[in-house]
Design a protein around this motif. Structure first.
Motif, short mmCIF file in Angstrom:
data_model
loop_
_atom_site.label_atom_id
_atom_site.label_comp_id
_atom_site.label_asym_id
_atom_site.label_seq_id
_atom_site.Cartn_x
_atom_site.Cartn_y
_atom_site.Cartn_z
N ASN A 170 -3.20 -25.34 -30.04
CA ASN A 170 -1.85 -25.85 -30.16
C ASN A 170 -0.46 -25.31 -29.86
N ASN A 171 -0.68 -24.38 -29.02
CA ASN A 171 0.55 -23.75 -28.65
C ASN A 171 0.92 -23.84 -27.22
N CYS A 172 2.47 -23.79 -27.03
CA CYS A 172 2.76 -23.74 -25.51
C CYS A 172 3.01 -22.49 -25.09
N MET A 173 2.36 -21.86 -23.93
CA MET A 173 2.40 -20.33 -23.66
C MET A 173 3.05 -20.36 -22.43
N ARG A 174 4.16 -19.66 -22.20
CA ARG A 174 4.39 -19.19 -20.85
C ARG A 174 4.36 -17.84 -20.60
N VAL A 175 3.36 -17.62 -19.60
CA VAL A 175 2.81 -16.34 -19.17
C VAL A 175 3.98 -15.50 -18.44
N PHE A 176 4.29 -14.27 -18.66
CA PHE A 176 5.01 -13.40 -18.02
C PHE A 176 4.42 -12.01 -17.91
N GLY A 177 3.95 -11.48 -16.88
CA GLY A 177 3.31 -10.16 -16.86
C GLY A 177 1.66 -10.31 -16.96
N ASN A 178 1.37 -10.74 -17.99
CA ASN A 178 -0.29 -10.37 -18.00
C ASN A 178 -1.03 -11.73 -18.47
N SER A 179 -1.37 -11.91 -19.67
CA SER A 179 -2.17 -12.92 -20.13
C SER A 179 -1.44 -13.75 -21.22
N GLY A 180 -2.19 -15.22 -21.27
CA GLY A 180 -1.61 -16.09 -22.65
C GLY A 180 -2.45 -15.33 -23.83
N ARG A 233 2.66 -20.18 -16.38
CA ARG A 233 3.43 -18.97 -15.86
C ARG A 233 4.84 -19.33 -15.96
N GLU A 234 5.65 -18.50 -16.46
CA GLU A 234 6.89 -18.52 -16.24
C GLU A 234 7.15 -18.67 -14.73
N THR A 235 8.19 -19.32 -14.24
CA THR A 235 8.25 -19.69 -12.87
C THR A 235 8.97 -18.40 -11.88
N ASN A 236 9.44 -17.20 -12.70
CA ASN A 236 9.83 -16.17 -11.98
C ASN A 236 9.02 -15.22 -12.17
N ASP A 237 7.83 -15.31 -12.19
CA ASP A 237 6.49 -14.07 -12.42
C ASP A 237 5.25 -15.14 -12.13
N THR A 238 4.36 -14.09 -11.55
CA THR A 238 3.09 -14.78 -11.19
C THR A 238 2.18 -14.93 -12.34
N GLY A 239 2.33 -13.88 -13.30
CA GLY A 239 1.36 -13.80 -14.38
C GLY A 239 -0.02 -13.31 -13.79
N TYR A 240 -0.96 -13.39 -14.99
CA TYR A 240 -2.15 -12.94 -14.63
C TYR A 240 -3.19 -13.70 -14.73
N ALA A 241 -3.61 -14.05 -16.04
CA ALA A 241 -4.71 -15.01 -16.66
C ALA A 241 -4.04 -16.08 -17.80
N GLY A 242 -4.63 -17.11 -18.02
CA GLY A 242 -4.64 -17.74 -19.20
C GLY A 242 -5.08 -17.05 -20.31
N ILE A 243 -6.52 -16.88 -20.12
CA ILE A 243 -7.24 -16.24 -21.07
C ILE A 243 -8.08 -15.02 -20.60
N ILE A 269 -4.60 -24.93 -18.57
CA ILE A 269 -4.35 -23.65 -17.89
C ILE A 269 -3.97 -24.12 -16.58
N TYR A 270 -2.86 -23.66 -15.99
CA TYR A 270 -2.57 -23.88 -14.66
C TYR A 270 -1.21 -23.24 -14.14
N ASN A 271 -1.33 -23.06 -12.71
CA ASN A 271 -0.20 -22.16 -11.90
C ASN A 271 -0.38 -20.57 -12.43
N LEU A 272 -1.47 -20.26 -12.61
CA LEU A 272 -1.81 -18.80 -12.77
C LEU A 272 -2.89 -18.44 -11.62
N PRO A 273 -2.80 -17.15 -11.10
CA PRO A 273 -3.84 -16.56 -10.47
C PRO A 273 -5.24 -16.82 -11.11
N MET A 274 -5.22 -16.64 -12.28
CA MET A 274 -6.98 -17.05 -12.86
C MET A 274 -6.53 -17.69 -14.22
N SER A 275 -7.43 -18.68 -14.43
CA SER A 275 -7.55 -19.33 -15.60
C SER A 275 -8.22 -18.37 -16.55
#
Length: 617
Positions: free
Chosen positions: A200-210, A229-239, A255-261
């Protein structure tokens, strides 16, 4: 214990052994120490650590607790806080590699709940290297080692240089109902750690994974989280599951807007389904609301609060966060970020000029949720004083507030064309909002521009700089550009091109158009279609920058007639037919208006009913 389809806040066994058993026995579990921020000494590290060493419950009253060293957890303790309590790393801390914000080594039976932690990364450097500091063990927010039965819940954690929660050789971790923003690497990373629940968390990924499970870790249960992801970073993966000895259960996450779920690195096992808990409905982006976290003081009872409310209003959603310097120079206002994401479920409904209690009651009566006091004037300080008063009044009436001060700053800019002055005043204002939690949580967004019938196009750069400041200092607050379709433009698309040239996606999060057709010689309602076509010529995309309708809900002044209920309904519906998702009625004070006329009110209600059908609600 499992209750109501969720992990109970006290599902862990509290059978402490060894050193921690001795520590727990030295103080009663009901002991409670209440702290307030101190300015003498200048930081609060020692007083917090002393209270934690004494054990029991340590409660942080609202305020900012600057720290210049690590907060050290103790066995059998709860660190809780009011919603307005913030632990913040001092600027220029210059911590060495390996020094964390909060540490827990060989601790058992610990809970951290209900407040905010600000890693203050924009004002601290990680000396590993300017371009490669992320993820190299600087300013980790929670560093747990050999920890057992640790619960972290209902927290707002943001702005770290490295992982938010890093656990090694630990077990029985319960991380739930938190909002994570701007991490430096992973949000939750575990190594040789078992029985970890991330729910039940809201997780905004920056740099690597959630959520990341490294070697020897599992099971890690990742359930019912919203991860993007944070919109100023591509992120990597949700998990991320790294090495063959790691195991993760993925259940009901969005999980959305990340290179890999899901990222499987060097083996590892990912289970879809089979979680030991029946998850609740997945969190949507609109559920990720800082304002809803820990809305009451945390307690040390044996049950946790309910899941994070899915209020319409969000302090931290998919909005932009830039990490440039904190000066008011142009570097503060240059941003490559896209427009702030507006949740599909969000409908801003409200009115202009609704600052009195009676006017706010009228806004509530139409089903509204937002108010704005239009055309505030005076010095910046005096306008801010009135803003605080109105924000409190709106909150007391169950409403959110749109801040009109940027509109006034832009009006001043139109008089002197001093862009540096505008940027300086806007920087001071958004920093004021960012530093004032009690006001920030009550503000939905900023009204940026009103009537601009001459010098067309000259507001474009100013709007971009102002919006960049909003995204930097108060991410999640919307920049609302309101523009007039009333006078001086004609009825063709070409007649509105100069008018639309103030717009750019970098300058507005929501585009609002007001057009008042009810009165002799007033522009017809059908001009609205041409206005929107003109904005499309300047890269307006309704799916990226939502449309707000601003219908006429007054008359008897300025040559406007009092509209009938049928006319108000017709115009409101027409806005929605052309794609409006939000509605701000003008107004609740001028002439015969939406606060004084039951006829106008009935027309608004009927129009909104038609809009909800168009919206599929």
């Amino acid at each position: 214990m499992i209750t109501g389809g969720r992990v109970s806040g006290r599902f862990f066994s509290f059978l402490a052994i060894g050193v921690c058993l001795l520590a727990v026995s030295t103080h009663p579990s009901w002991a409670k120490t209440v702290l307030n921020p101190t300015t003498c000494p200048a930081t609060n590290t020692k007083q917090i650590n002393a209270a934690l060493k004494n054990g029991g419950v340590v409660h942080l009253n609202a305020g900012t607790y600057l720290i210049d060293g690590t907060i050290v957890l103790n066995c059998g303790t709860t660190l809780e806080g009011d919603r307005g309590a913030v632990i913040k790393v001092v600027s220029g801390a210059n911590w060495p590699q390996g020094k964390s914000i909060i540490s827990g080594t060989n601790v058992k039976n610990v809970r951290i709940t209900g407040f905010e932690i600000d890693g203050n990364r924009d004002n601290n450097t990680a000396p590993y290297s300017a371009s490669n500091a992320w993820g190299h063990n600087y300013y980790i927010m929670f560093a747990l080692s050999g920890a057992t039965n640790v619960e972290i819940d209902n927290m707002y954690l943001h702005d770290s240089w490295d992982d938010m929660i890093n656990a090694v050789n630990s077990k029985n971790l319960n991380i739930h109902d938190n909002i994570f923003r701007r991490p430096g690497h992973d949000i939750v990373a575990i190594t040789n750690t078992c029985s970890t629940y991330v729910t039940n968390n809201c997780m905004r990924v920056f740099g690597n994974s959630g959520a990341r499970a490294n070697k020897g870790s599992g099971p890690m249960y990742v359930i019912n989280n919203n991860i993007t992801r944070e919109t100023n970073d591509t992120g990597y993966a949700g998990i991320e599951v790294k090495t063959s000895s790691a195991s993760v259960y993925n259940c009901n996450n969005t999980i959305y807007n990340l290179p890999m779920s899901i990222a499987l690195v060097s083996g590892g096992t990912i289970h879809t389904g089979g979680c030991p808990i029946s998850p609740a409905v997945a969190l949507s982006a609109s559920s990720c609301n800082v304002a809803d976290l820990a809305s009451t003081s945390s307690s040390s009872s044996d049950t946790t609060s309910g899941s994070t409310s899915s209020s319409l209003f969000t302090d931290s959603d998919d909005s932009d966060s830039s990490s440039s310097s904190s000066s008011s120079s142009d570097s503060d206002t240059s941003s490559s970020a896209t427009t702030a994401s507006i949740p599909a479920s969000l409908h801003i409904i409200g009115g202009f000029n609704a600052s009195k209690d009676s006017e706010m009651v009228a806004v509530k009566a139409i089903g509204g949720n937002t108010v704005m006091n239009y055309n505030t004037s005076g010095t910046l300080s005096s306008m801010q004083t009135r803003l605080v008063s109105m924000a409190n009044r709106a909150s007391n009436n169950g409403l959110m507030l749109i801040d009109d001060i940027p509109h006034q700053l832009l009006a001043q800019y139109k008089e002197d064309w001093d862009l540096n002055k505008l940027v300086s005043n806007m920087t001071a204002h958004v920093k004021y909002i960012a530093a004032n939690d009690s006001v920030r949580s009550k503000i939905l967004g900023y009204y940026m521009i009103g009537d601009w019938h001459t010098d067309l196009g000259k507001a474009k750069t100013a709007l971009q700089k102002m919006t960049a400041l909003i995204r930097k200092y108060t991410p999640g607050k919307y920049a609302i550009c309101g523009v007039s379709g009333n006078t001086g433009y004609g009825s063709s698309v070409s007649g509105y091109l100069d008018f639309a040239s103030n717009f750019s996606p970098a300058g507005c999060d929501i585009l609002g158009v007001y057009l008042y057709p009810w009165g002799s010689g007033k522009p017809p309602m059908t001009n609205l279609a041409n206005i929107l076509e003109a904005f499309k010529k300047f890269d307006w995309n309704i799916n990226e920058t939502p449309f707000m309708g601003m219908p006429q809900s007054y008359g008897g002044m300025y040559g406007y007639s009092v509209p009938s209920a049928a006319q108000v309904e017709k115009q409101t519906k027409y806005f929605c037919q052309l794609g409006a998702k939000h509605m701000l009625f003008y107004d609740f004070r001028t002439g015969t208006n939406a606060a004084t006329s039951s006829t106008i009110q009935s027309g608004i209600k009927a129009g909104l009913k038609a809009c909800k059908q168009i919206w599929g609600e």
